[in-house]
Design a protein around this motif. Sequence first.
Motif, short mmCIF file in Angstrom:
data_model
loop_
_atom_site.label_atom_id
_atom_site.label_comp_id
_atom_site.label_asym_id
_atom_site.label_seq_id
_atom_site.Cartn_x
_atom_site.Cartn_y
_atom_site.Cartn_z
N ASP A 27 0.84 -1.20 0.00
CA ASP A 27 0.00 0.00 0.00
C ASP A 27 0.88 1.25 0.00
O ASP A 27 1.98 1.26 0.56
CB ASP A 27 -0.93 0.03 1.22
CG ASP A 27 -2.02 -1.02 1.14
OD1 ASP A 27 -2.23 -1.59 0.05
OD2 ASP A 27 -2.67 -1.26 2.17
N THR A 29 0.98 5.31 1.01
CA THR A 29 0.30 6.34 1.80
C THR A 29 0.91 7.70 1.51
O THR A 29 2.12 7.83 1.34
CB THR A 29 0.39 6.06 3.31
OG1 THR A 29 1.76 6.10 3.70
CG2 THR A 29 -0.21 4.72 3.66
N SER A 110 -4.76 13.74 -3.87
CA SER A 110 -6.07 13.08 -3.79
C SER A 110 -6.57 12.67 -5.18
O SER A 110 -7.37 11.75 -5.30
CB SER A 110 -7.09 13.97 -3.09
OG SER A 110 -7.41 15.09 -3.89
N GLU A 113 -5.84 8.97 -5.84
CA GLU A 113 -6.57 7.88 -5.17
C GLU A 113 -7.40 7.11 -6.18
O GLU A 113 -7.97 7.68 -7.10
CB GLU A 113 -7.45 8.43 -4.05
CG GLU A 113 -6.67 8.75 -2.81
CD GLU A 113 -7.55 9.08 -1.62
OE1 GLU A 113 -7.41 8.42 -0.59
OE2 GLU A 113 -8.35 10.02 -1.73
N GLY A 114 -7.43 5.82 -6.01
CA GLY A 114 -8.13 4.96 -6.96
C GLY A 114 -7.24 4.48 -8.09
O GLY A 114 -7.66 3.66 -8.90
N LYS A 132 -3.24 -0.48 -2.43
CA LYS A 132 -4.05 0.73 -2.63
C LYS A 132 -3.22 1.97 -2.29
O LYS A 132 -2.23 1.90 -1.58
CB LYS A 132 -5.31 0.66 -1.77
CG LYS A 132 -5.05 0.55 -0.27
CD LYS A 132 -6.34 0.31 0.49
CE LYS A 132 -6.13 0.08 1.96
NZ LYS A 132 -5.47 -1.17 2.32
N LEU A 133 -3.65 3.09 -2.81
CA LEU A 133 -3.04 4.38 -2.50
C LEU A 133 -4.02 5.14 -1.61
O LEU A 133 -5.19 5.27 -1.96
CB LEU A 133 -2.76 5.17 -3.78
CG LEU A 133 -2.00 6.46 -3.58
CD1 LEU A 133 -1.04 6.69 -4.73
CD2 LEU A 133 -2.93 7.65 -3.43
N VAL A 134 -3.55 5.60 -0.44
CA VAL A 134 -4.41 6.28 0.52
C VAL A 134 -3.81 7.65 0.84
O VAL A 134 -2.63 7.75 1.18
CB VAL A 134 -4.56 5.45 1.82
CG1 VAL A 134 -5.47 6.15 2.80
CG2 VAL A 134 -5.07 4.06 1.51
N VAL A 135 -4.61 8.68 0.74
CA VAL A 135 -4.18 10.05 1.01
C VAL A 135 -4.85 10.54 2.29
O VAL A 135 -6.04 10.32 2.50
CB VAL A 135 -4.55 11.00 -0.15
CG1 VAL A 135 -4.15 12.43 0.15
CG2 VAL A 135 -3.90 10.53 -1.44
#
Length: 172
Positions: A27, A29, A110, A113-114, A132-135
């Motif tokens: 992942d 972040t 942002s 994301e997705g 996943k990429l999380v901001v």
Amino acid sequence: MVDLFDIKGIIHFGIAGNTNNSMSIGDVTIPNQIAHTGLWEWLNTNGTLDSADVAQLQIGDYNVPKGNGTNLLGHIGYMEEEYYSVAGEPNVAESLLWANISLQWLQLASKLEGMKLEQCVNSSLCLTERPKLVVGLRASTSNIFLDNAAYRDFLFQKFRVSSADMESAGVA
């Protein structure tokens, strides 16, 4: 470089460990805040913590097997960063626990994301879940990196951080 070039910002990437069980290997972040959790004072069992400390870790809380909670290693008190800013008073440090990431950079991030991240390096080496990429989560940075589940849980519980690394403080 900042003196010689018209720098708009710095994008830093490195390796981090997760402290948040909702995150997995692979992942990505992009934090909205970074705390320098490497600024701590180790005190013996009878030592008193500074009233300015923002958190403390009692070593005895992690005894195995569980005993009476006493441990000769004592406890650790976490301090705030001393931050010097061009916007502040010259040569006067400001106390800083959380370094905030620019809202402009977070809005840009942002948009990522997705994004579809690769799950496999090749046909025989794959992650068990699609990364996943999380901001917008909080991050911990320090001059040490400990691969220790109890310390990871402590950082998450006390500072509500989702990742821990060894580089972000220098960049932030």
